[in-house]
Enzyme design. Structure first.
Site, PDB file in Angstrom:
ATOM      1  N   LYS A   9       0.835  -1.328   0.036  1.00 42.48           N
ATOM      2  CA  LYS A   9      -0.123   0.029   0.129  1.00 42.48           C
ATOM      3  C   LYS A   9       0.790   1.219   0.161  1.00 42.48           C
ATOM      4  CE  LYS A   9      -4.151  -2.209   2.071  1.00 42.48           C
ATOM      5  NZ  LYS A   9      -4.982  -2.361   2.933  1.00 42.48           N
ATOM      6  N   HIS A 117      -2.422  -5.715   1.278  1.00 45.16           N
ATOM      7  CA  HIS A 117      -3.574  -6.301   0.870  1.00 45.16           C
ATOM      8  C   HIS A 117      -3.518  -7.720   0.344  1.00 45.16           C
ATOM      9  CE1 HIS A 117      -7.844  -6.735  -0.655  1.00 45.16           C
ATOM     10  NE2 HIS A 117      -7.112  -7.261  -1.938  1.00 45.16           N
TER      11      HIS A 117
HETATM   12  P1  CMP Z   1      -7.832  -4.623   2.767  1.00 42.47           P
HETATM   13  O1  CMP Z   1      -7.381  -5.834   3.392  1.00 42.47           O
HETATM   14  O2  CMP Z   1      -7.062  -3.895   1.995  1.00 42.47           O
HETATM   15  O3  CMP Z   1      -9.573  -4.527   2.805  1.00 42.47           O
HETATM   16  C1  CMP Z   1     -10.204  -3.090   3.000  1.00 42.47           C
HETATM   17  C2  CMP Z   1      -9.130  -2.159   3.538  1.00 42.47           C
HETATM   18  O4  CMP Z   1     -10.123  -1.122   4.185  1.00 42.47           O
HETATM   19  C3  CMP Z   1      -8.623  -2.550   4.723  1.00 42.47           C
HETATM   20  O5  CMP Z   1      -7.571  -3.678   4.452  1.00 42.47           O
HETATM   21  C4  CMP Z   1      -7.910  -1.548   5.396  1.00 42.47           C
HETATM   22  O6  CMP Z   1      -7.002  -0.815   4.872  1.00 42.47           O
HETATM   23  C5  CMP Z   1      -9.139  -0.496   5.253  1.00 42.47           C
HETATM   24  N1  CMP Z   1     -10.235  -0.326   6.472  1.00 42.47           N
HETATM   25  C6  CMP Z   1     -10.173   0.889   6.999  1.00 42.47           C
HETATM   26  N2  CMP Z   1     -11.196   0.697   7.921  1.00 42.47           N
HETATM   27  C7  CMP Z   1     -11.660  -0.522   8.097  1.00 42.47           C
HETATM   28  C8  CMP Z   1     -12.507  -1.129   9.045  1.00 42.47           C
HETATM   29  N3  CMP Z   1     -13.185  -0.458   9.839  1.00 42.47           N
HETATM   30  N4  CMP Z   1     -12.797  -2.411   8.704  1.00 42.47           N
HETATM   31  C9  CMP Z   1     -12.053  -3.265   7.726  1.00 42.47           C
HETATM   32  N5  CMP Z   1     -10.887  -2.449   6.850  1.00 42.47           N
HETATM   33  C10 CMP Z   1     -10.959  -1.096   7.015  1.00 42.47           C
END
Ligand code: CMP
Length: 134
Positions: A9, A117
């Site tokens: 990221k 991610h």
């Molecule tokens: P990722 O696994 O890329 O999937 C969704 C992304 O949203 C997560 O990682 C975080 O970077 C972001 N995110 C921010 N707030 C939340 C939240 N409350 N729950 C889950 N993901 C979040």
């Protein structure tokens, strides 16, 4: 062999090359083969589509701004049981909950700025690889 999508990221890419190299080395050491790799700035429409399952959630707009706001490293990975193995290697979404030694434990700063991610399941992997690698 199974494929999955991995992404480093913006806050990690912006911090400089060393962390990117370290994270890729961790992934390589875990037995993944890199079959696609690019540093790109994704446009907002692509990011909105990519994170479409989160549309309507409170964090969605900030998430799309953040991921489209700087360069990311996009990676296609191959390994046996790649999807589940990569999810285990990166740790829980919130770095505060991530198991010791996982990538998010080592490099994650916050729930949003969680370093990396990885696709959640094989269907998501196919969808995400299609969006990013075509
Ligand atoms: P990722 O696994 O890329 O999937 C969704 C992304 O949203 C997560 O990682 C975080 O970077 C972001 N995110 C921010 N707030 C939340 C939240 N409350 N729950 C889950 N993901 C979040």
């Amino acid at each position: 062999m199974q494929q999955t999508y991995f992404m480093i990221k913006p806050e990690i890419v912006a911090a400089g090359d060393q962390k990117v190299g370290e994270i890729l080395a961790i992934v390589n050491r875990a037995g993944f083969r890199i079959t696609g790799l690019a540093m790109r700035t994704l446009d907002r429409a692509t990011v909105e589509d990519f994170y479409g399952e989160h549309r309507g959630k409170g964090f969605y707009d900030d998430l799309c701004d953040y991921i489209s706001g700087g360069a990311v490293v996009t990676v296609r990975l191959e390994r046996e049981n790649a999807v589940a193995a990569l999810r285990e290697l990166i740790g829980a979404t919130n770095p505060a909950d991530a198991a010791v030694g996982t990538i998010r434990d080592l490099y994650g700063a916050s729930l949003q700025n969680n370093a990396v991610h990885a696709s959640a399941n094989p269907d998501d992997a196919a969808r995400e690889l299609g969006i990013i690698f075509g």
